[in-house]
Motif scaffolding. Structure first.
Motif, PDB file in Angstrom:
ATOM      1  N   GLY A  56      -4.131 -10.259   6.804  1.00  0.00           N
ATOM      2  CA  GLY A  56      -4.979 -10.655   7.924  1.00  0.00           C
ATOM      3  C   GLY A  56      -5.698  -9.472   8.540  1.00  0.00           C
ATOM      4  N   SER A  57      -5.433  -9.216   9.813  1.00  0.00           N
ATOM      5  CA  SER A  57      -6.066  -8.093  10.510  1.00  0.00           C
ATOM      6  C   SER A  57      -5.377  -6.764  10.234  1.00  0.00           C
ATOM      7  CB  SER A  57      -6.093  -8.351  12.017  1.00  0.00           C
ATOM      8  OG  SER A  57      -4.778  -8.460  12.529  1.00  0.00           O
ATOM      9  N   ALA A  58      -4.388  -6.768   9.344  1.00  0.00           N
ATOM     10  CA  ALA A  58      -3.677  -5.547   8.898  1.00  0.00           C
ATOM     11  C   ALA A  58      -2.939  -4.845  10.028  1.00  0.00           C
ATOM     12  CB  ALA A  58      -4.641  -4.588   8.202  1.00  0.00           C
ATOM     13  N   SER A  59      -2.457  -5.609  11.000  1.00  0.00           N
ATOM     14  CA  SER A  59      -1.740  -5.015  12.132  1.00  0.00           C
ATOM     15  C   SER A  59      -0.492  -4.253  11.699  1.00  0.00           C
ATOM     16  CB  SER A  59      -1.348  -6.102  13.140  1.00  0.00           C
ATOM     17  OG  SER A  59      -2.488  -6.663  13.746  1.00  0.00           O
ATOM     18  N   ILE A  75      -5.925 -12.434   0.458  1.00  0.00           N
ATOM     19  CA  ILE A  75      -6.943 -12.909  -0.482  1.00  0.00           C
ATOM     20  C   ILE A  75      -8.349 -12.705   0.051  1.00  0.00           C
ATOM     21  CG2 ILE A  75      -7.117 -15.316   0.285  1.00  0.00           C
ATOM     22  CD1 ILE A  75      -6.841 -15.979  -2.845  1.00  0.00           C
ATOM     23  N   GLN A  76      -8.472 -12.462   1.361  1.00  0.00           N
ATOM     24  CA  GLN A  76      -9.777 -12.201   1.960  1.00  0.00           C
ATOM     25  C   GLN A  76     -10.104 -10.710   1.879  1.00  0.00           C
ATOM     26  OE1 GLN A  76     -11.848 -14.905   3.652  1.00  0.00           O
ATOM     27  NE2 GLN A  76     -10.518 -15.792   2.091  1.00  0.00           N
ATOM     28  N   ALA A  77     -11.336 -10.398   1.451  1.00  0.00           N
ATOM     29  CA  ALA A  77     -11.726  -9.012   1.211  1.00  0.00           C
ATOM     30  C   ALA A  77     -11.784  -8.190   2.487  1.00  0.00           C
ATOM     31  CB  ALA A  77     -13.082  -8.975   0.502  1.00  0.00           C
ATOM     32  N   TYR A  78     -12.127  -8.805   3.618  1.00  0.00           N
ATOM     33  CA  TYR A  78     -12.231  -8.023   4.854  1.00  0.00           C
ATOM     34  C   TYR A  78     -10.882  -7.433   5.260  1.00  0.00           C
ATOM     35  CZ  TYR A  78     -10.443 -12.203   7.290  1.00  0.00           C
ATOM     36  OH  TYR A  78      -9.680 -13.274   7.699  1.00  0.00           O
ATOM     37  N   SER A  79      -9.792  -8.110   4.909  1.00  0.00           N
ATOM     38  CA  SER A  79      -8.466  -7.611   5.239  1.00  0.00           C
ATOM     39  C   SER A  79      -8.185  -6.300   4.512  1.00  0.00           C
ATOM     40  CB  SER A  79      -7.399  -8.653   4.887  1.00  0.00           C
ATOM     41  OG  SER A  79      -6.104  -8.174   5.188  1.00  0.00           O
ATOM     42  N   ALA A  80      -8.659  -6.194   3.276  1.00  0.00           N
ATOM     43  CA  ALA A  80      -8.458  -4.962   2.507  1.00  0.00           C
ATOM     44  C   ALA A  80      -9.180  -3.794   3.167  1.00  0.00           C
ATOM     45  CB  ALA A  80      -8.948  -5.153   1.075  1.00  0.00           C
ATOM     46  N   VAL A  81     -10.347  -4.055   3.740  1.00  0.00           N
ATOM     47  CA  VAL A  81     -11.086  -2.997   4.428  1.00  0.00           C
ATOM     48  C   VAL A  81     -10.320  -2.535   5.660  1.00  0.00           C
ATOM     49  CG1 VAL A  81     -13.180  -2.501   5.744  1.00  0.00           C
ATOM     50  CG2 VAL A  81     -13.334  -3.718   3.562  1.00  0.00           C
ATOM     51  N   LEU A  82      -9.823  -3.484   6.457  1.00  0.00           N
ATOM     52  CA  LEU A  82      -9.051  -3.137   7.644  1.00  0.00           C
ATOM     53  C   LEU A  82      -7.794  -2.358   7.267  1.00  0.00           C
ATOM     54  CD1 LEU A  82      -9.449  -6.561   9.456  1.00  0.00           C
ATOM     55  CD2 LEU A  82     -10.441  -4.405  10.225  1.00  0.00           C
TER      56      LEU A  82
END
Length: 405
Positions: A56-59, A75-82
């Protein structure tokens, strides 16, 4: 055996929470109860790395990435960036400062805004009729064909969560970011842009649907966010995050993936899995599709209904989680528990009394899949942020941790 489970007092914390920058507004974020989550992790952690299965938000990566090797997955790419911003980013002598990025973006905006006729200075009040005419004119840019690259947000999202001017800046900073793709702060640049998007958006913190100016009051509220500067918000977050970065790579062998949870579990073994799957019937891909599009920047097909683009402007074929589908949720947990068991890992599972499956039923599945292992349930009460603007913005939720070792 889980009908009348006793509330367990957790062990003293071993892995502790460090200060870390918050980049996005995220439903169900565990940042406010991170101490509770870490107490559960400490209770089962023995050795090896920690796999955050639904990052998720990588907390979790933000909270403990300085103390243990983290495999952050979603599975969402934005989570990998965070996750990358927390785990693998570091600062080099050649790393760009915020001012340099904004100077480059400003040149791009100045060059491209000349061709946009529907820009509006929101510092100057207009009638609600005129305001909505401007909104519709900006929204109609989705029908326009652009010859130049890097126009995705201007075309797709003008007059929705962001004004056309704000969309110009999002595209420009995104274009500049790719010039620093080889820099170890690349994920920090993108994450800081996500922050700027979140805090300039006229929505409620997610991107399910934007608000309409139906009244003078709502027009005034929307105008407040339309006047926010994407550039200033970016500079604030990026400069602050840059100041916290180390000047060399982490000693830990962190890993970041964008896999289905079942595939991720095949790549992890011998440590502790932290699983925080979705609780409700709504899919996170509906709420954060704009972040996915920012990261992928792939000009996706937009969902239509009866030949008309849906108001939410969702990505076509967005991810549908089995944990959000009542007929599939039990099987999804069976796969999750089986995968953890086969990986030889311990488990901390976050769930709630408002989930798609009851805690009792969840316990029964765990009893079958983890036969012979210790299983405990731990509870706490807290207010769950829904990021809505209705009276249920915070809901009373009893959070549960299932501890398996």
């Amino acid at each position: 055996m889980f009908k009348n489970v006793e509330r367990v007092v957790l062990a003293k914390t071993k892995i502790t929470q460090r200060p870390y920058p918050q980049y996005i507004k995220y439903m169900g974020s565990k940042s406010k109860i991170m101490d509770f989550v870490l107490s559960g992790i400490n209770d089962v952690y023995e050795d090896g790395g920690i796999c955050d299965l639904f990052g998720g938000s990588a907390s979790l990566a933000g909270a403990v990435g300085d103390q243990v090797a983290i495999h952050s997955n979603d599975i969402q790419a934005y989570s990998a960036v965070l996750a990358g911003a927390y785990l693998t980013a570091w600062r080099k002598n050649s790393t760009p400062e915020a001012a340099a990025i904004i100077e480059q973006a400003k040149a791009i905006v100045s060059r491209n805004r000349k061709a946009i006729r529907c820009l509006h200075d929101y510092a100057h009040p207009v009638s609600i009729k005129r305001f909505n005419a401007i909104e519709r004119e900006q929204q109609s840019l989705i029908e326009r064909n652009f010859r130049r690259p890097w126009h995705l947000f201007l075309k797709y999202y003008s007059g929705t969560w962001w004004s056309a001017e704000q969309a110009l800046w999002i595209d420009a900073i995104r274009e500049v970011a790719d010039q620093y793709k080889a820099d170890p702060t690349y994920d920090v640049i993108l994450s800081s842009l996500m922050f700027a998007m979140a805090y300039s958006s006229q929505g409620t913190g997610h991107y399910a649907q934007y608000r309409d100016a139906n009244t003078a009051s709502s027009m005034k509220d929307i105008s407040i966010y339309r006047k926010k500067s994407v550039a200033q918000l970016f500079v604030k977050k990026y400069s602050g995050a840059l100041a916290t970065l180390a000047t060399q790579p982490s000693d830990f062998q962190h890993k970041v993936t964008s896999l289905d949870y079942r595939e991720c579990l095949k790549e992890f073994s011998g440590g502790t899995v932290y699983a925080d799957p979705p609780y409700a019937f709504v899919h996170y891909s509906r709420f954060y599709h704009a972040l996915e599009t920012l990261v992928l920047y792939d000009y996706p097909e937009i969902q239509e209904k009866n030949g008309v683009v849906v108001k939410g402007r969702y990505r076509e074929n967005r991810h549908q989680s089995p944990f959000c589908i009542r007929s599939l949720v039990a099987g999804a947990f069976e796969d999750l528990f089986r995968g953890v068991s086969e990986s030889g890992s311990n488990l901390v599972l976050s769930y709630s009394n408002t989930g798609m499956i009851s805690i009792d039923d969840l316990g029964e599945i765990a009893s079958r899949e983890f036969a012979g292992k210790s299983i405990e349930l731990v509870f706490t009460d807290y207010k769950h942020m829904t990021l809505g603007r209705q009276f249920d913005r915070h809901r009373e939720v009893e959070e549960c941790l299932m501890l398996v070792k």
